[in-house]
Design a protein around this motif. Structure first.
Motif, PDB file in Angstrom:
ATOM      1  N   ALA A 145       0.834  -1.200   0.000  1.00 32.16           N
ATOM      2  CA  ALA A 145       0.000   0.000   0.000  1.00 32.16           C
ATOM      3  C   ALA A 145       0.873   1.255   0.000  1.00 32.16           C
ATOM      4  O   ALA A 145       0.545   2.256  -0.654  1.00 32.16           O
ATOM      5  N   LYS A 146       1.976   1.192   0.741  1.00 36.17           N
ATOM      6  CA  LYS A 146       2.903   2.329   0.782  1.00 36.17           C
ATOM      7  C   LYS A 146       3.510   2.581  -0.597  1.00 36.17           C
ATOM      8  O   LYS A 146       3.603   3.721  -1.049  1.00 36.17           O
ATOM      9  N   HIS A 147       3.881   1.507  -1.285  1.00 31.15           N
ATOM     10  CA  HIS A 147       4.478   1.649  -2.615  1.00 31.15           C
ATOM     11  C   HIS A 147       3.449   2.145  -3.631  1.00 31.15           C
ATOM     12  O   HIS A 147       3.773   2.948  -4.508  1.00 31.15           O
ATOM     13  N   ALA A 148       2.213   1.685  -3.491  1.00 30.01           N
ATOM     14  CA  ALA A 148       1.156   2.147  -4.394  1.00 30.01           C
ATOM     15  C   ALA A 148       0.895   3.636  -4.191  1.00 30.01           C
ATOM     16  O   ALA A 148       0.711   4.383  -5.165  1.00 30.01           O
TER      17      ALA A 148
ATOM     18  N   THR B 192       1.500   6.573  -6.915  1.00 29.36           N
ATOM     19  CA  THR B 192       0.424   7.512  -7.260  1.00 29.36           C
ATOM     20  C   THR B 192       0.923   8.951  -7.166  1.00 29.36           C
ATOM     21  O   THR B 192       0.642   9.768  -8.048  1.00 29.36           O
ATOM     22  N   ARG B 193       1.663   9.266  -6.105  1.00 32.35           N
ATOM     23  CA  ARG B 193       2.218  10.623  -5.962  1.00 32.35           C
ATOM     24  C   ARG B 193       3.210  10.936  -7.075  1.00 32.35           C
ATOM     25  O   ARG B 193       3.211  12.041  -7.626  1.00 32.35           O
ATOM     26  N   MET B 194       4.040   9.962  -7.424  1.00 27.07           N
ATOM     27  CA  MET B 194       5.029  10.176  -8.487  1.00 27.07           C
ATOM     28  C   MET B 194       4.340  10.381  -9.833  1.00 27.07           C
ATOM     29  O   MET B 194       4.754  11.234 -10.625  1.00 27.07           O
ATOM     30  N   ASP B 195       3.296   9.609 -10.098  1.00 24.78           N
ATOM     31  CA  ASP B 195       2.543   9.778 -11.347  1.00 24.78           C
ATOM     32  C   ASP B 195       1.883  11.154 -11.411  1.00 24.78           C
ATOM     33  O   ASP B 195       1.866  11.800 -12.466  1.00 24.78           O
ATOM     34  N   ALA B 196       1.346  11.614 -10.284  1.00 26.56           N
ATOM     35  CA  ALA B 196       0.713  12.943 -10.239  1.00 26.56           C
ATOM     36  C   ALA B 196       1.743  14.044 -10.491  1.00 26.56           C
ATOM     37  O   ALA B 196       1.475  15.004 -11.223  1.00 26.56           O
TER      38      ALA B 196
ATOM     39  N   THR C  45       9.838   4.198 -13.381  1.00 28.54           N
ATOM     40  CA  THR C  45      10.216   2.893 -13.931  1.00 28.54           C
ATOM     41  C   THR C  45      11.015   2.086 -12.916  1.00 28.54           C
ATOM     42  O   THR C  45      10.777   0.885 -12.744  1.00 28.54           O
ATOM     43  N   ALA C  46      11.946   2.743 -12.231  1.00 34.19           N
ATOM     44  CA  ALA C  46      12.760   2.047 -11.228  1.00 34.19           C
ATOM     45  C   ALA C  46      11.896   1.563 -10.071  1.00 34.19           C
ATOM     46  O   ALA C  46      12.075   0.447  -9.571  1.00 34.19           O
ATOM     47  N   LEU C  47      10.952   2.384  -9.627  1.00 33.11           N
ATOM     48  CA  LEU C  47      10.076   1.985  -8.524  1.00 33.11           C
ATOM     49  C   LEU C  47       9.211   0.796  -8.924  1.00 33.11           C
ATOM     50  O   LEU C  47       9.054  -0.153  -8.156  1.00 33.11           O
ATOM     51  N   ARG C  48       8.681   0.838 -10.139  1.00 34.69           N
ATOM     52  CA  ARG C  48       7.856  -0.287 -10.615  1.00 34.69           C
ATOM     53  C   ARG C  48       8.694  -1.560 -10.727  1.00 34.69           C
ATOM     54  O   ARG C  48       8.226  -2.640 -10.384  1.00 34.69           O
ATOM     55  N   ALA C  49       9.911  -1.434 -11.213  1.00 36.16           N
ATOM     56  CA  ALA C  49      10.777  -2.612 -11.357  1.00 36.16           C
ATOM     57  C   ALA C  49      11.184  -3.167  -9.994  1.00 36.16           C
ATOM     58  O   ALA C  49      11.271  -4.380  -9.805  1.00 36.16           O
ATOM     59  N   ARG C  50      11.427  -2.286  -9.039  1.00 38.53           N
ATOM     60  CA  ARG C  50      11.860  -2.715  -7.707  1.00 38.53           C
ATOM     61  C   ARG C  50      10.761  -3.465  -6.970  1.00 38.53           C
ATOM     62  O   ARG C  50      11.040  -4.386  -6.213  1.00 38.53           O
ATOM     63  N   HIS C  51       9.539  -3.077  -7.194  1.00 38.90           N
ATOM     64  CA  HIS C  51       8.441  -3.657  -6.434  1.00 38.90           C
ATOM     65  C   HIS C  51       7.567  -4.584  -7.269  1.00 38.90           C
ATOM     66  O   HIS C  51       6.449  -4.897  -6.883  1.00 38.90           O
TER      67      HIS C  51
END
Length: 121
Positions: free
Chosen positions: A5-8, A12-16, A95-101
């Motif tokens: 949930a924290k990563h999501a 979301t904040r990064m996408d915004a 991209t890095a956050l998505r790949a990491r998680h």
């Protein structure tokens, strides 16, 4: 707040933030376009050759248009470059956050698919 949930929420904040940066870049582009649109009637009035019986230069309007567009773009180029770099950094971070998680890939069913046969000759 749990890990996923924290990563999501962070994603979301990064996408915004990325959408906001893209919006700012689009805004600068629209401002340049608006100023050029306002200048078009002024660019077309310079036709001194027509009054003296000469045909106007075919590319004169286009040359004036391009020169004015280059000048307007040059005024905002540092801002556009900064926003473009920021957008690239944000894309890389997302991209890095998505790949990491991303969950680890599951092993293929049925073994390794014959990798042992490749090693024998």
């Amino acid at each position: 707040m749990s890990g996923p949930a924290k990563h999501a929420a962070q994603l979301t904040r990064m996408d915004a933030a990325r959408r906001q940066t893209q919006h700012q870049l689009d805004l600068v582009d629209r401002q340049i376009t608006r100023r050029m649109t306002a200048l078009i009637p002024l660019l077309g009035r310079r036709q001194p050759g027509c009054r003296r019986g000469k045909a106007p230069a075919c590319g004169a309007f286009l040359e004036r248009y391009r020169a004015n567009l280059a000048a307007l773009t040059a005024e905002r180029q540092s801002e556009v470059d900064a926003l473009t770099r920021k957008l690239a950094r944000q894309d890389a971070a997302i991209t890095a956050l998505r790949a990491r998680h991303r969950p680890p890939p599951r092993p293929a069913e049925g073994g390794d698919g014959g990798s042992m046969a490749e090693g024998r000759s």
